[in-house]
Design an enzyme around this catalytic site. Sequence first.
Site, mmCIF file in Angstrom:
data_model
loop_
_atom_site.group_PDB
_atom_site.id
_atom_site.type_symbol
_atom_site.label_atom_id
_atom_site.label_comp_id
_atom_site.label_asym_id
_atom_site.label_seq_id
_atom_site.Cartn_x
_atom_site.Cartn_y
_atom_site.Cartn_z
ATOM 1 N N ASP A 238 -15.615 -19.903 14.698
ATOM 2 C CA ASP A 238 -14.395 -19.966 13.890
ATOM 3 C C ASP A 238 -13.328 -19.094 14.562
ATOM 4 O O ASP A 238 -13.626 -18.335 15.488
ATOM 5 C CB ASP A 238 -14.715 -19.441 12.484
ATOM 6 C CG ASP A 238 -13.688 -19.852 11.446
ATOM 7 O OD1 ASP A 238 -12.738 -20.579 11.790
ATOM 8 O OD2 ASP A 238 -13.844 -19.443 10.283
ATOM 9 N N GLU B 113 -8.915 -20.329 17.997
ATOM 10 C CA GLU B 113 -7.710 -21.003 18.512
ATOM 11 C C GLU B 113 -7.108 -20.304 19.745
ATOM 12 O O GLU B 113 -6.536 -21.043 20.562
ATOM 13 C CB GLU B 113 -6.666 -21.120 17.396
ATOM 14 C CG GLU B 113 -7.019 -22.119 16.314
ATOM 15 C CD GLU B 113 -8.164 -21.666 15.429
ATOM 16 O OE1 GLU B 113 -8.923 -22.527 14.961
ATOM 17 O OE2 GLU B 113 -8.327 -20.444 15.225
ATOM 18 N N ASP C 42 -9.129 -25.292 7.557
ATOM 19 C CA ASP C 42 -8.959 -24.786 6.189
ATOM 20 C C ASP C 42 -8.065 -25.698 5.361
ATOM 21 O O ASP C 42 -6.858 -25.489 5.224
ATOM 22 C CB ASP C 42 -8.368 -23.380 6.237
ATOM 23 C CG ASP C 42 -9.315 -22.388 6.902
ATOM 24 O OD1 ASP C 42 -10.517 -22.686 6.967
ATOM 25 O OD2 ASP C 42 -8.844 -21.331 7.352
#
Length: 800
Positions: free
Chosen positions: A407, A410, A485
């Site tokens: 997670d 990015e 999300d």
Amino acid sequence: MIVNTELEQKGNLFPSEIINYKKDVDTLYFTTKNSVVLQVTVVRDSVIRFRYSTTGKFDNDFSYGITIHASRGYNFLDVSEEDKYYVIKTSKLICKIEKQSLQVSLYDAKDMVLINQDEIGFHWEESYEFGGDIVKMSKISQKAESYYGLGDKPVDVNLKGKRFENWVTDSYAFGKNTDPIYKAIPFYTSIHDNKSYGIFFDNTFKTHFDFAQERRNITSFWAQGGEMNYYFIYGPQMSDVVANYTDLTGKPHALPPLWALGYHQCKWSYYPESNVKQITQKFRDLKIPCDAIYLDIDYMDGFRCFTWDKNYFPDPKRMVKELENDGFKTVVIIDPGIKIDLEYDVFKEALDKDYFCKRADGPYMKGKVWPGECYFPDFTKPEVREWWSGLFQELIEDIGVKGVWNDMNEPAVMEVPNKTFPNDVRHDYDGNQCSHRKAHNVYGMQMARATYHGLKKYSYPKRPFVITRAAYSGTQRYTSSWFGDNVATWEHLAVANNQAQRMAMSGFSFAGSDIGGFAEQPQGELFARWIQLGIFHVFCRVHSSGDHGDQEPWVFGEEITDIVRKFVEIRYQLLPYLYTAFWNHINNGTPILKSLVLFDQEDQHTHYRSDEFVYGEQILVCPIQEPNAKGRRMYVPRGKWYNFWTDEVIEGGKETWVDADLDSMPIFIKEGAVIPKYPVQQYVGEKNFDEITLDVYYKIGKEKSQLYDDAHDGYDYKKGRYSLRTFKLTGKKKEFILQQHKEGKFDANYSKFKIVFHNLPFTVTSVQIDNVEIDLNDLNSEKHSITIDKEFTELHLFGK
């Protein structure tokens, strides 16, 4: 040469006339008077690469997106020169390159129909701020041309009239049309005149795509740096375009373990151990099948990766083993941010070995994430990936964790305006040193790659299971993914439906949404409808933020619990069907989910359909996407389809109303299909069963279906220990034949097939198995079923 005054005023530069041409086997070089070089490489008969340099010199030819296993070679190649063009011919394509402007046009080699044509074509603007070029490409949008792809964009399936940016972004609670979000997949497909092509713009800088938005008849794509480097991929079937793109960028390295295709339960966060055990026990008590339980960041000691909070989890190895004994695989989260703490071994080792990313002038890249201030490994450096993969030894080999979830990769950074690293951060980029402007879109991919190799090493001889949030083209080689999300709204249910379809047509089938929504709290009806969709996504996981209440199947009351159980059981019954589709995806690059345009591009009604999709080859699904619905109108593709619930046969090629109360959803089976089903299990491997069911949907005519099987884990299938059964169905008015062809060395545990016939139009008067007549009493006339040995070659029914 086309002169565009407006573009010239904006500082755009253009190639001039060609003054030199040379050929080197499969690669052609065209040099212009102003030193632009176009390198054309014939990769395959239907795949041509176009690469431009404005300086006469090309960068090192390196790509994270292209796999070393990509197919290469062509059947035919001819290059000729005409007055105005150079002409490149393969068995599939004719490519014309204009001598005066370097503009490219591409034609179908068989019928000479124009497929794709440069408008201005390649042009560029010098980037005085960063150096190098802003590289641009503009093409003519043909009449009635439609566009698809680009990964996880939260918009309707058809991209015509829209504009997008590819810059991997932590986009909490994104909405419909939010752009950019978590993934950068610079590949799109197009269709016009019933011919489909694709363009993969292999450039990792921030890229943009405009599908006839700014100028009605022009499609363009551009990047803030790097090369104009794209692959043109021709079909003419869209399914072939996607398969060829997937071949270029890579198929998953291995089949997933079958348990990874089961139902997964996740929340931020399940802790302490007593809470985890309470949740898993409830699944077993309520008999809702589930294969995996997830631990979010709270399992760690102060959010330090590769540690455990011993207050919450005093003996993780024991707990993980006990969960496994009850059929639950444990999946844990690992983020890229490493807490700055000299007492923390992972941080200390990376610091000592100089593995962290640095700013341009030398200091380490520092940013706040969950643990507080962190440094970040440079996953674009091979030694760092090797080190990172080694960190998983304790988690996987010793403690027994079965999956890892990457997670925040990015990479996400808190409390800064751009939510990520500054542009000046430096990266190794496998020896091609660069700034974060170039490495940003592949950072998460390379983290997932390193994670995958760690799990592969320490899970062996079992198969690894990794999930990633951030991705670039080719990430599907290593991991599954989810869409980030999202929010518990009806709009997001529809968005998830479109994202899964678009990811599949972008080469990334192993994906799904946070079922029920990550942010906010769904009502029971929304949760039930989302489960109904989610069981038909390849990755099937409920996940929520946990700060608004619980989101397990039983918290919405008994009615919703029963509906969830019913549909999760369908998921588990259809596992052999899904596993077969995954095998087909790995072998042939076939998307597991198919938008209707991908399923039947000849039917123009499919080109703007977003709701319906085909799961595998033969199951049509259409989720209910609004509250209080008792059914919906949907488009049924051409052909005949069986209503899954009623066996009613409907003729496709038109819209139809389908009843669907809350405990139902529109599901149809293609006429002639043979659908394999397992008995319901609470988790994969719970039962040793002696028979599996084959649901046979009668058709006048012929149809082919497949059933792939192996040990459901491990790599023996790569050595031939698999079973592939091909079923050929032939239906006549008073006769029915089912033939089976078998290959592979694997012998499944079950010994029988229970064959259930749907809609036989005649009364059976005799049954033959492998030309031997059997007692009619063996046929269950009420349920139209018969149980036979799995090794049969031909089943023959005669009727009156």
